[in-house]
Design an enzyme around this catalytic site. Sequence first.
Site, short mmCIF file in Angstrom:
data_model
loop_
_atom_site.label_atom_id
_atom_site.label_comp_id
_atom_site.label_asym_id
_atom_site.label_seq_id
_atom_site.Cartn_x
_atom_site.Cartn_y
_atom_site.Cartn_z
N GLN A 1 0.83 -1.20 0.00
CA GLN A 1 0.00 0.00 0.00
C GLN A 1 0.87 1.26 0.00
O GLN A 1 1.59 1.50 0.97
CB GLN A 1 -0.88 -0.01 1.25
CG GLN A 1 -1.76 1.22 1.43
CD GLN A 1 -2.58 1.14 2.72
OE1 GLN A 1 -2.13 0.56 3.71
NE2 GLN A 1 -3.77 1.71 2.71
N GLU B 1 -10.01 -1.43 5.05
CA GLU B 1 -8.83 -1.64 5.91
C GLU B 1 -9.23 -1.53 7.38
O GLU B 1 -8.81 -2.34 8.21
CB GLU B 1 -7.76 -0.60 5.56
CG GLU B 1 -6.48 -0.76 6.37
CD GLU B 1 -5.37 0.22 5.97
OE1 GLU B 1 -5.60 1.05 5.08
OE2 GLU B 1 -4.29 0.14 6.57
C1 LIG Z 1 2.88 -0.73 11.72
C2 LIG Z 1 2.54 0.30 10.66
C3 LIG Z 1 2.32 -0.11 9.35
C4 LIG Z 1 2.03 0.83 8.36
N1 LIG Z 1 1.87 0.41 7.05
C5 LIG Z 1 1.62 1.31 6.09
C6 LIG Z 1 1.52 0.89 4.72
O1 LIG Z 1 1.67 -0.28 4.38
N2 LIG Z 1 1.28 1.84 3.78
C7 LIG Z 1 1.11 3.15 4.10
O2 LIG Z 1 0.85 3.94 3.19
N3 LIG Z 1 1.21 3.59 5.38
C8 LIG Z 1 1.47 2.71 6.39
N4 LIG Z 1 1.62 3.12 7.70
C9 LIG Z 1 1.56 4.56 7.99
C10 LIG Z 1 0.33 4.99 8.77
O3 LIG Z 1 -0.81 5.02 7.97
C11 LIG Z 1 0.66 6.37 9.38
O4 LIG Z 1 1.67 6.17 10.36
C12 LIG Z 1 -0.54 7.02 10.03
O5 LIG Z 1 -1.48 7.40 9.08
C13 LIG Z 1 -0.14 8.28 10.87
O6 LIG Z 1 0.63 9.13 10.11
P1 LIG Z 1 2.05 9.67 10.63
O7 LIG Z 1 2.86 8.49 11.09
O8 LIG Z 1 2.64 10.54 9.57
O9 LIG Z 1 1.72 10.53 11.93
P2 LIG Z 1 1.29 12.05 11.97
O10 LIG Z 1 0.26 12.32 10.93
O11 LIG Z 1 2.53 12.89 11.96
O12 LIG Z 1 0.59 12.14 13.40
C14 LIG Z 1 1.35 12.23 14.61
C15 LIG Z 1 0.38 12.30 15.78
O13 LIG Z 1 -0.46 13.47 15.68
C16 LIG Z 1 -1.83 13.10 15.71
N5 LIG Z 1 -2.59 13.94 14.78
C17 LIG Z 1 -2.23 14.31 13.53
N6 LIG Z 1 -3.19 15.09 12.96
C18 LIG Z 1 -4.18 15.19 13.87
C19 LIG Z 1 -5.47 15.85 13.88
N7 LIG Z 1 -5.91 16.53 12.82
N8 LIG Z 1 -6.25 15.72 14.99
C20 LIG Z 1 -5.82 15.02 16.08
N9 LIG Z 1 -4.61 14.38 16.13
C21 LIG Z 1 -3.81 14.47 15.04
C22 LIG Z 1 -1.88 11.65 15.26
O14 LIG Z 1 -3.00 10.98 15.79
C23 LIG Z 1 -0.58 11.09 15.83
O15 LIG Z 1 -0.77 10.72 17.18
C24 LIG Z 1 1.92 2.21 8.70
C25 LIG Z 1 2.15 2.62 10.04
C26 LIG Z 1 2.48 1.69 11.01
C27 LIG Z 1 2.74 2.16 12.41
#
Ligand SMILES: Cc1cc2nc3c(=O)[nH]c(=O)nc-3n(C[C@H](O)[C@H](O)[C@H](O)COP(=O)(O)OP(=O)(O)OC[C@H]3O[C@@H](n4cnc5c(N)ncnc54)[C@H](O)[C@@H]3O)c2cc1C
Length: 339
Positions: free
Chosen positions: A71, A190
């Site tokens: 993905q 998902e």
């Molecule tokens: C084990 C694992 C597998 C994954 N596999 C995939 C994959 O196969 N493909 C893929 O595309 N992605 C994958 N991901 C990525 C995952 O979708 C993202 O980590 C997730 O969407 C959060 O984005 P970020 O890590 O950039 O955190 P950020 O967006 O930087 O967020 C950081 C923190 O701020 C909070 N936050 C951010 N915006 C807001 C808001 N508007 N309101 C309240 N709180 C907020 C979040 O809840 C979080 O606690 C994976 C992640 C993990 C941990």
Amino acid sequence: MQGIIAEAHERGFLTANALAGVMEELELSGAPTLSPFGLSMVGPLLMQFGSDAQKKRFLPKILAGEEVWCQGYSEPNAGSDLASLKLRAEDDGKGNFVMNGQKTWTTYAQYADWIFCLARTDPSAKKQEGIGFILVDMKTPGVTAKPFLTTGGTPAFSETFFENAVVPKDNLVGPLRGGWTIAKALLGHERTLIAAVGQSARTLRRLKRLASQTLSNGKSLLEDPGLRAKLARMEVKLRSLEMANYRALASAQLGNAPGPEASILKIRGSEILQQCFELAMEIIGHDSLAWFNEPGVVPASEQWIASAFNYTRATTIYGGSNEIQKNVIAKLILGLPSR
Ligand SMILES: Cc1cc2nc3c(=O)[nH]c(=O)nc-3n(C[C@H](O)[C@H](O)[C@H](O)COP(=O)(O)OP(=O)(O)OC[C@H]3O[C@@H](n4cnc5c(N)ncnc54)[C@H](O)[C@@H]3O)c2cc1C
């Protein structure tokens, strides 16, 4: 189970309910689960939005498990704010897109044959309106998956780079600027899956066994009223999640794609799974610390606990963090104004 698989072959694909049944049975029995990216994510999407040629080309191989998918949603600066994504797909005027940019957190990209990506197809359009949903062969020159290690020591993720990767425009699913709608539909599938009812049910079963084998002051921990109350509370939460999951599946059977209610299942399911492993850590007590520092101290039969406890920290993040799911529920289910 065999009946479900036979039905799937007859229909050409698994129905959402049949698939959920297969996944739950696999989880309950402790068998390795199937990679969700093909079967539960891009497969149902192609059934809904794909062209006839795309269905014919991809669905049979997804069902047979012959092609592995990953993905490509998240980017270094586009996680929760997914619509900020920057991967570019430019029309070369010869029937192809030329793709440049980077994805991150791509689970098992290094093993995948195909990646489904969100890419910016119209940089002049508003954020959500200039995105396309594109299928890319991982062997395309210019596409590279670079695995990175997690603290658990497993190379579960990759950064995926696109450098002048030429991809046929036939691999676009749906309209050129219609990827956001498709992306959201996929996230519904998902998030329903992340509820992981079968996995939590199996973990609770194992917890009861573990508690019955663990002695405290000469008595089995299962006789401890405090622990029994905690186990009962988990059981009740899990049963209510199971019922909510069945409601969503019944709605899918009527032809409705999972909507924002999938966010409720995602939040409850991921929290329950985490709480199951927190309870497991409580049961094995200080042995859980020994797992990290003193190999051999914790019996092999208990070694899964600390590792699973650590991994399940991620369940409230992937598939869109639980904070974001709460925003979805507030806006789309409760109708509260955004702040
Ligand atoms: C084990 C694992 C597998 C994954 N596999 C995939 C994959 O196969 N493909 C893929 O595309 N992605 C994958 N991901 C990525 C995952 O979708 C993202 O980590 C997730 O969407 C959060 O984005 P970020 O890590 O950039 O955190 P950020 O967006 O930087 O967020 C950081 C923190 O701020 C909070 N936050 C951010 N915006 C807001 C808001 N508007 N309101 C309240 N709180 C907020 C979040 O809840 C979080 O606690 C994976 C992640 C993990 C941990």
